[in-house]
Design a protein around this motif. Structure first.
Motif, mmCIF file in Angstrom:
data_model
loop_
_atom_site.group_PDB
_atom_site.id
_atom_site.type_symbol
_atom_site.label_atom_id
_atom_site.label_comp_id
_atom_site.label_asym_id
_atom_site.label_seq_id
_atom_site.Cartn_x
_atom_site.Cartn_y
_atom_site.Cartn_z
ATOM 1 N N HIS A 95 28.266 48.099 30.584
ATOM 2 C CA HIS A 95 29.206 47.225 31.304
ATOM 3 C C HIS A 95 30.613 47.779 31.120
ATOM 4 N N HIS A 140 30.769 48.876 27.152
ATOM 5 C CA HIS A 140 29.823 48.566 26.079
ATOM 6 C C HIS A 140 28.448 48.279 26.662
ATOM 7 N N HIS A 142 25.267 46.182 27.510
ATOM 8 C CA HIS A 142 25.194 44.750 27.833
ATOM 9 C C HIS A 142 23.731 44.359 27.918
ATOM 10 N N HIS A 483 34.472 35.067 28.603
ATOM 11 C CA HIS A 483 34.744 36.230 29.455
ATOM 12 C C HIS A 483 34.141 36.009 30.840
ATOM 13 N N HIS A 485 33.176 38.030 34.349
ATOM 14 C CA HIS A 485 33.003 39.337 34.994
ATOM 15 C C HIS A 485 33.585 39.292 36.414
ATOM 16 N N PHE A 538 28.717 37.129 35.782
ATOM 17 C CA PHE A 538 28.388 36.452 34.531
ATOM 18 C C PHE A 538 29.669 35.895 33.909
#
Ligand code: C2O
Length: 577
Positions: A95, A140, A142, A483, A485, A538
């Motif tokens: 991601h 990172h 995901h 968070h 997206h 997300f």
């Protein structure tokens, strides 16, 4: 136009990727977006690496056997192409955290949300353009808890000739905060979920992968920046940790925040900052102290009650040229682990550099509680599987819906109209209103039980959205780094206690424009954005244990009209489940 440039890329990138490894390719394509200005190619191989830390040797999952992984460098509006080949037995995805993925939701990376994982031996090529984005991001894994070691920085410079809105630093350094486990993190997640109980603390905090001198066997496992007296340094701070929020400070030195989540802020000078997992921050530090060796330290911010956490701080050195190499370093002063005021002070200081265009009218208003739950024990072996509060199993939820990942990606199911994998009934408000912060006593099962579901909220293209996140005191209140997206959002307000529209104060002039908001412990935060990027996005707590427990939901943004408001077809190499 889109089709033509795509064909060109496919032919071109095959040649490039074949001929070079770990090499950045800069190609003046002279395409406008979505082509991007220049195109940069990266080759990411998911590979295991044997490392020795804390007197313990184990295999960790990495990209290209680097820990932290390779840095992706680019300039604003560049196109990025990363071929990811999975050479491990684990499922993988990458991601690009903070990249808004304008019309490129297929390449966002969260497993079972926008794609199936890249299985052992498989390849997937991510392609996206950094449309009007610059600053410090990170990438990172995901999927499962692989992010523990699969992470790296993304540094996006302004376009050539465009200066920073502050004095040019003498040098820049990337400082990634992490958490390190001696156990296999994929197994660890499985075991924690099976136990029904809490996650064990990390064995160490790390700075750029190094625990530093406070930990066993780590006297030589220390990150260090050599500094020239009098010069100013830009530190690109990234919290890639799994389950902990962290304070960061340098002994005797002030930090001036100039950017948060890859958007410029008004300069704000402080002794320390706090970053939750998923947050990035650029700070300026001037080496204006007597020549010496200074500690750069991270330590825990734990706002929840009764949670075990790692309490040893990770230390790196901020070392002046001319300092005696073996001298003792001056210790950094970190706030105590529960210093909520220190966190609030930093948050109060975050303002967009320039006045911004915040939506004033709202089309869709959502009120979303975030918090933990305890579900009734349903196991025949409760000692093994119900180690949560009151012998239940731990869960987490938004509006009391605990998010369950489907078995194919929601984006694929939505795009191809494959029924049965998700529903579109995520509630715009909690099913029950009560005193969220103080209510829901832990011994009342009705109040703590969550409902499982793969629920999404559909938003019309272009709608102006407001979201109020409300922390709950079920089990414990806690600061949750939420968070989103696909978007950055304006943080127009926040406070402690239950949200009250009568007394809430909103900043519609210069609120920060970020992608991860630490919802204050026992408090609320209000965000606004325009839903102008179609796709499946997300929205979740960036503490992985909470995400595993279900603290998330999905926003589906519909297509608008015309090509530039419509999500293109999926790429041919999209992984299959
Ligand atoms: Cu940084 Cu959904 O993640």
């Amino acid at each position: 136009m889109v089709a033509r440039s795509t064909t060109f890329y496919y032919g071109f990138r095959r040649y490039i990727l074949f001929s070079c490894k770990y090499v950045v390719f800069l190609q003046a394509m002279a395409h406008e977006w979505p082509g991007g200005r220049s195109t940069r190619f990266y080759d990411f191989k998911v590979q295991t690496l044997r490392v020795t830390k804390l007197c313990n040797t184990k295999e960790i999952v990495t990209i290209n056997k680097m820990f932290p992984g390779p840095v992706v460098y680019a300039q604003e509006d560049d196109r990025i192409i990363v071929k990811v080949t999975n050479e491990t037995p684990y499922n993988a995805t990458i991601h690009w955290h903070g990249v808004r993925q304008k019309l490129s939701c297929w390449f966002d990376g969260p497993s079972y949300i926008t794609q199936c994982p890249i299985q052992a031996g498989q390849t997937f090529t991510y392609e996206f353009t950094l449309v009007k984005q610059k600053g410090t991001f990170f990438w990172h894994a995901h999927v499962s808890w692989l992010r523990a070691t699969v992470y790296g920085a993304i540094v996006v410079y302004p376009q050539t000739g465009v200066p920073y809105p502050f004095k040019y630093p003498y040098q820049e350094h990337i400082v990634i905060l992490g958490e390190y486990w001696l156990r296999d993190v994929v197994q660890l997640e499985r075991q924690v979920l099976a136990s029904g109980g809490a996650a064990p603390p990390a064995d160490a905090f790390t700075i750029n992968g190094h625990p530093g001198p406070n930990y066993n066997c780590s006297r030589n496992d220390i990150y260090k920046i050599d500094v020239v007296p009098g010069k100013t340094y830009l530190l690109r701070l990234i919290n890639a940790g799994l389950n902990m929020e962290n304070f960061f400070a340098i002994a005797n030195h002030k930090l001036t925040i100039v950017e948060a989540d890859a958007e410029y802020t008004k300069p704000f000078t402080t002794d320390r900052v706090m970053l939750g997992p998923g947050q990035t921050m650029n700070v300026l530090v001037t080496a204006n102290q007597p020549i010496g060796k200074y500690s750069m330290a991270i330590g825990p911010y734990m706002s929840a009650q009764n949670v075990a956490f790692q309490n040893i701080s990770a230390v790196a050195y901020f070392q002046y040229l001319g300092a005696v190499p073996n001298s003792i370093s001056l210790p950094a002063k970190l706030p105590s682990f529960n210093d909520n005021l220190a966190v609030q002070t930093v948050m109060d200081g975050l303002r967009s550099l320039n006045p911004v265009n915040v939506p004033k009218e709202i089309d869709t208003s959502l009120f979303v509680t975030v918090g933990l739950n305890v579900n009734k024990c349903r196991s025949k072996t409760p000692q093994q599987n119900c180690q949560g509060t009151n012998n239940g199993t731990m869960a987490a939820s938004m509006n009391n819906i605990s998010f369950v990942k489907p078995t194919i990606s929601i984006l694929e199911a939505y795009y191809k109209k494959i029924g049965g994998h998700f529903t579109e009934d995520f509630p715009g408000a909690p099913l029950r209103f009560y005193d969220f912060v103080n209510g829901a006593p832990n011994n009342a099962p009705n109040n703590t039980q969550a409902i499982n579901g793969t629920r999404t909220k559909v938003l019309e293209f272009g709608s102006r959205v407001q979201l109020i996140f409300q922390d709950t005191g079920t089990v414990t209140t806690e600061n949750h780094p939420i968070h989103l997206h696909g978007y950055s959002f304006y943080v127009v307000g926040y406070g402690t206690g239950n949200f009250n529209p009568q007394t809430a104060n909103f900043n519609l002039v210069d609120p920060p424009y970020i992608n991860t908001i630490g919802v204050p412990v026992g408090g609320w935060a209000a965000i606004r954005f325009v839903a102008d990027n179609p796709g499946v996005w997300f929205m979740h707590c960036h503490l992985d244990i909470h995400q595993s427990w279900g603290l998330g939901a999905v926003l589906i943004v519909e297509n608008g009209k015309g090509e530039m408001e419509t999500l293109p077809h999926p790429p041919a190499d999209l992984p299959r489940c």
